[in-house]
Design a protein around this motif. Structure first.
Motif, PDB file in Angstrom:
ATOM      1  N   TRP A  77       0.885  -1.166   0.000  1.00  0.00           N
ATOM      2  CA  TRP A  77       0.000   0.000   0.000  1.00  0.00           C
ATOM      3  C   TRP A  77       0.918   1.210   0.000  1.00  0.00           C
ATOM      4  CZ3 TRP A  77      -0.567   4.010   3.565  1.00  0.00           C
ATOM      5  CH2 TRP A  77      -1.641   4.882   3.300  1.00  0.00           C
ATOM      6  N   ARG A  78       0.721   2.115  -0.975  1.00  0.00           N
ATOM      7  CA  ARG A  78       1.743   3.139  -1.258  1.00  0.00           C
ATOM      8  C   ARG A  78       3.074   2.397  -1.386  1.00  0.00           C
ATOM      9  NH1 ARG A  78      -0.179   8.599   2.086  1.00  0.00           N
ATOM     10  NH2 ARG A  78      -2.269   8.616   1.179  1.00  0.00           N
ATOM     11  N   SER A  79       4.096   2.808  -0.639  1.00  0.00           N
ATOM     12  CA  SER A  79       5.345   2.052  -0.784  1.00  0.00           C
ATOM     13  C   SER A  79       5.574   1.154   0.427  1.00  0.00           C
ATOM     14  CB  SER A  79       6.502   3.030  -0.952  1.00  0.00           C
ATOM     15  OG  SER A  79       6.514   3.899   0.166  1.00  0.00           O
ATOM     16  N   HIS A  80       4.505   0.956   1.223  1.00  0.00           N
ATOM     17  CA  HIS A  80       4.684   0.210   2.468  1.00  0.00           C
ATOM     18  C   HIS A  80       4.301  -1.251   2.312  1.00  0.00           C
ATOM     19  CE1 HIS A  80       5.176   3.997   4.672  1.00  0.00           C
ATOM     20  NE2 HIS A  80       4.180   4.451   3.934  1.00  0.00           N
ATOM     21  N   LYS A  95       3.863  -4.863   7.476  1.00  0.00           N
ATOM     22  CA  LYS A  95       4.520  -4.000   8.468  1.00  0.00           C
ATOM     23  C   LYS A  95       3.596  -2.871   8.925  1.00  0.00           C
ATOM     24  CE  LYS A  95       9.129  -5.349   7.849  1.00  0.00           C
ATOM     25  NZ  LYS A  95       9.399  -5.827   6.465  1.00  0.00           N
ATOM     26  N   LEU A  96       2.628  -2.505   8.059  1.00  0.00           N
ATOM     27  CA  LEU A  96       1.685  -1.432   8.433  1.00  0.00           C
ATOM     28  C   LEU A  96       0.699  -1.902   9.488  1.00  0.00           C
ATOM     29  CD1 LEU A  96       0.580   0.334   5.153  1.00  0.00           C
ATOM     30  CD2 LEU A  96       1.571   1.416   7.162  1.00  0.00           C
ATOM     31  N   GLY A  97       0.310  -3.159   9.405  1.00  0.00           N
ATOM     32  CA  GLY A  97      -0.644  -3.703  10.363  1.00  0.00           C
ATOM     33  C   GLY A  97       0.081  -4.186  11.593  1.00  0.00           C
ATOM     34  N   THR A  98       0.712  -3.267  12.312  1.00  0.00           N
ATOM     35  CA  THR A  98       1.443  -3.632  13.536  1.00  0.00           C
ATOM     36  C   THR A  98       1.334  -2.500  14.549  1.00  0.00           C
ATOM     37  OG1 THR A  98       3.513  -2.626  12.767  1.00  0.00           O
ATOM     38  CG2 THR A  98       3.210  -4.968  12.267  1.00  0.00           C
ATOM     39  N   MET A  99       1.477  -2.823  15.829  1.00  0.00           N
ATOM     40  CA  MET A  99       1.465  -1.799  16.872  1.00  0.00           C
ATOM     41  C   MET A  99       2.662  -0.873  16.727  1.00  0.00           C
ATOM     42  SD  MET A  99      -0.018  -0.258  19.172  1.00  0.00           S
ATOM     43  CE  MET A  99      -1.302  -0.842  20.232  1.00  0.00           C
ATOM     44  N   ARG A 100       3.780  -1.429  16.259  1.00  0.00           N
ATOM     45  CA  ARG A 100       4.967  -0.597  16.070  1.00  0.00           C
ATOM     46  C   ARG A 100       4.673   0.545  15.087  1.00  0.00           C
ATOM     47  NH1 ARG A 100      10.912  -1.674  15.714  1.00  0.00           N
ATOM     48  NH2 ARG A 100      10.493  -3.747  16.495  1.00  0.00           N
ATOM     49  N   VAL A 148      -1.197   4.610   9.565  1.00  0.00           N
ATOM     50  CA  VAL A 148      -1.864   3.317   9.743  1.00  0.00           C
ATOM     51  C   VAL A 148      -3.377   3.487   9.522  1.00  0.00           C
ATOM     52  CG1 VAL A 148      -2.369   1.470  11.399  1.00  0.00           C
ATOM     53  CG2 VAL A 148      -0.049   2.408  11.226  1.00  0.00           C
ATOM     54  N   TRP A 149      -3.945   4.604  10.009  1.00  0.00           N
ATOM     55  CA  TRP A 149      -5.378   4.838   9.780  1.00  0.00           C
ATOM     56  C   TRP A 149      -5.693   5.100   8.304  1.00  0.00           C
ATOM     57  CZ3 TRP A 149      -9.595   3.166  11.322  1.00  0.00           C
ATOM     58  CH2 TRP A 149      -9.862   2.924  12.681  1.00  0.00           C
ATOM     59  N   LEU A 150      -4.775   5.705   7.583  1.00  0.00           N
ATOM     60  CA  LEU A 150      -4.988   5.880   6.136  1.00  0.00           C
ATOM     61  C   LEU A 150      -5.089   4.511   5.454  1.00  0.00           C
ATOM     62  CD1 LEU A 150      -2.621   8.914   5.375  1.00  0.00           C
ATOM     63  CD2 LEU A 150      -5.078   8.826   4.857  1.00  0.00           C
ATOM     64  N   PHE A 151      -4.209   3.612   5.863  1.00  0.00           N
ATOM     65  CA  PHE A 151      -4.205   2.245   5.317  1.00  0.00           C
ATOM     66  C   PHE A 151      -5.526   1.539   5.641  1.00  0.00           C
ATOM     67  CE2 PHE A 151      -2.797  -2.272   6.367  1.00  0.00           C
ATOM     68  CZ  PHE A 151      -2.760  -2.726   5.057  1.00  0.00           C
ATOM     69  N   TYR A 152      -5.953   1.606   6.911  1.00  0.00           N
ATOM     70  CA  TYR A 152      -7.189   0.926   7.288  1.00  0.00           C
ATOM     71  C   TYR A 152      -8.427   1.653   6.750  1.00  0.00           C
ATOM     72  CZ  TYR A 152      -4.788  -2.674   9.784  1.00  0.00           C
ATOM     73  OH  TYR A 152      -3.990  -3.751  10.055  1.00  0.00           O
ATOM     74  N   TYR A 178      -7.178   8.393  -0.825  1.00  0.00           N
ATOM     75  CA  TYR A 178      -6.441   9.328   0.037  1.00  0.00           C
ATOM     76  C   TYR A 178      -5.099   9.728  -0.564  1.00  0.00           C
ATOM     77  CZ  TYR A 178      -9.631   7.130   3.331  1.00  0.00           C
ATOM     78  OH  TYR A 178     -10.725   6.631   3.948  1.00  0.00           O
ATOM     79  N   HIS A 179      -4.899   9.453  -1.862  1.00  0.00           N
ATOM     80  CA  HIS A 179      -3.536   9.604  -2.370  1.00  0.00           C
ATOM     81  C   HIS A 179      -2.983  11.011  -2.192  1.00  0.00           C
ATOM     82  CE1 HIS A 179      -5.804  10.853  -5.936  1.00  0.00           C
ATOM     83  NE2 HIS A 179      -4.728  11.518  -6.278  1.00  0.00           N
ATOM     84  N   ARG A 180      -3.894  12.007  -2.044  1.00  0.00           N
ATOM     85  CA  ARG A 180      -3.400  13.372  -1.846  1.00  0.00           C
ATOM     86  C   ARG A 180      -3.034  13.658  -0.386  1.00  0.00           C
ATOM     87  NH1 ARG A 180      -4.883  15.815  -6.752  1.00  0.00           N
ATOM     88  NH2 ARG A 180      -6.749  14.774  -7.488  1.00  0.00           N
ATOM     89  N   ILE A 181      -3.524  12.836   0.523  1.00  0.00           N
ATOM     90  CA  ILE A 181      -3.234  13.076   1.942  1.00  0.00           C
ATOM     91  C   ILE A 181      -1.908  12.413   2.294  1.00  0.00           C
ATOM     92  CG2 ILE A 181      -4.129  12.963   4.307  1.00  0.00           C
ATOM     93  CD1 ILE A 181      -6.872  12.371   3.204  1.00  0.00           C
TER      94      ILE A 181
END
Ligand code: BJW
Length: 282
Positions: free
Chosen positions: A46-49, A53-58, A67-71, A167-170
């Protein structure tokens, strides 16, 4: 040419017909033909992520807005996605067979009676603070919160998913703009999904264990999962210990590296689940 024994549909039908207790373990590949991306492999970005790794508490602690943009993107996409023929075939099997239990690692579904959502749901919201037990079920708000208002219009209806990232502009959402917990007034709200290092729901696990111990599992369907994540993947070996026959439905299931793992009596169908499950379960 006769079919190889591991992908012979007729022998599979015989095994299915003579099976009383059937278990399924599903993963992201089940929803792939509904246009929802998988975690690993080509779709897993998602984007370059890296999605894993995005779906983690870290990641949430480092940049909760990202992370909220991803979800938010995934909630938005799921609300527009439609069940595909593989979902329907599993639902039909559940109606026909009371002894069928479906475990899914996917977070895009609403659990009916015979479905266990191992990794939670995109539409549950909970508090991220340690020790706070606030949770809200069935939150379908889209946008979830004002900063997650889509910055671009959706393509016209009928255009196949995946959608463009609305959300690509955010580029960034500051932490202060994200909703906090109404109970403890301290923690940020987070998606009610299970991240690495987090326990799966205890009652759900107990229920699954009881079901597993209730009797022999005759057949297990492993649909669209890379089976790399525990404890979900562990159910495959547990079913094997019960003497279950395993049927894998995954475009990679008949790759050379996978074929050598197939044991006599097991099945591997190297195709899209949406295409093959309706034929297999008919
Ligand atoms: C198609 C298709 C088509 C494509 N048709 N198919 C070392 C050893 C063993 C275990 C551990 C370890 N270190 C840590 C652990 C534990 C850890 C773990 O398993 N890690 C491994 C990765 C090593 N597990 C956990 O932490 C779990 N909790 C736990 O164990 O608690 C106890 C504990 C606590 C503290 C410390 C240690 C233990 C929790 C796991 C939570 C997983 N969470 C995620 C994110 C969920 C939220 C979200 O959705 O955003 O769940 S990660 C991600 O992976 C997601 C998925 O549900 C999960 C599985 O992925 P899946 O579904 O298999 O997708 P892919 O992309 O991998 O595969 C797709 C497949 O589909 C591919 O095979 C394609 O070929 C196929 N496909 N198109 C059919 N059309």
């Amino acid at each position: 040419l006769p079919m190889a024994p591991h992908n012979d549909v007729e022998s599979f039908h015989e095994v299915l017909r003579s099976s009383r207790r059937v278990l399924a373990l599903c993963g992201a590949g089940l929803s792939a033909s509904s246009g929802l991306p998988t975690f690993r492999g080509a779709g897993g970005y998602w984007r370059s992520h890296d999605a894993t790794k995005l779906g983690t508490m870290r990641a949430f602690k480092t940049d909760p807005g990202m992370v909220w943009l991803f979800y938010g993107y995934r909630r938005h996409t799921c609300l527009r996605a439609r069940p595909n023929p593989a979902h329907r075939a599993l639902a039909a099997l559940a109606r026909e067979n009371q002894d069928f239990l479906c475990l899914t690692q996917n977070v895009d579904s609403h659990p009916p009676e015979q479905l266990r959502t191992l990794h939670g749901s995109l539409f549950d919201i909970k508090c991220s603070a340690d020790g706070c037990d606030w949770v809200q079920h069935d939150n379908f708000d889209d946008p979830f919160c004002p900063p997650l208002a889509p910055a671009s219009e959706d393509p016209p209806p009928g255009r196949p998913l995946p959608l463009l990232d609305p959300y690509h502009r955010i580029k960034h959402i500051p932490e202060e703009e994200l909703p906090t917990c109404p109970k403890c007034k301290d923690g940020l709200q987070r998606p009610g999904v299970v991240w690495f290092g987090e326990e799966l729901d205890e009652d759900m696990m107990k229920g699954i264990n009881e079901w597993m111990n209730d009797g022999k599992v005759d057949l297990m369907l492993v649909v669209g999962t890379s089976a790399q994540v525990w404890p979900a993947a562990g159910y495959i070996s547990r079913a094997k210990l019960h003497g279950a026959r395993i049927a894998t439905i995954n475009p990679e299931a008949e790759d050379e590296t996978e074929l050598y793992k197939i044991q006599p009596g097991d099945f591997a169908f190297g195709r899209d689940a949406a295409e093959s499950l309706p034929l297999l379960l008919e």
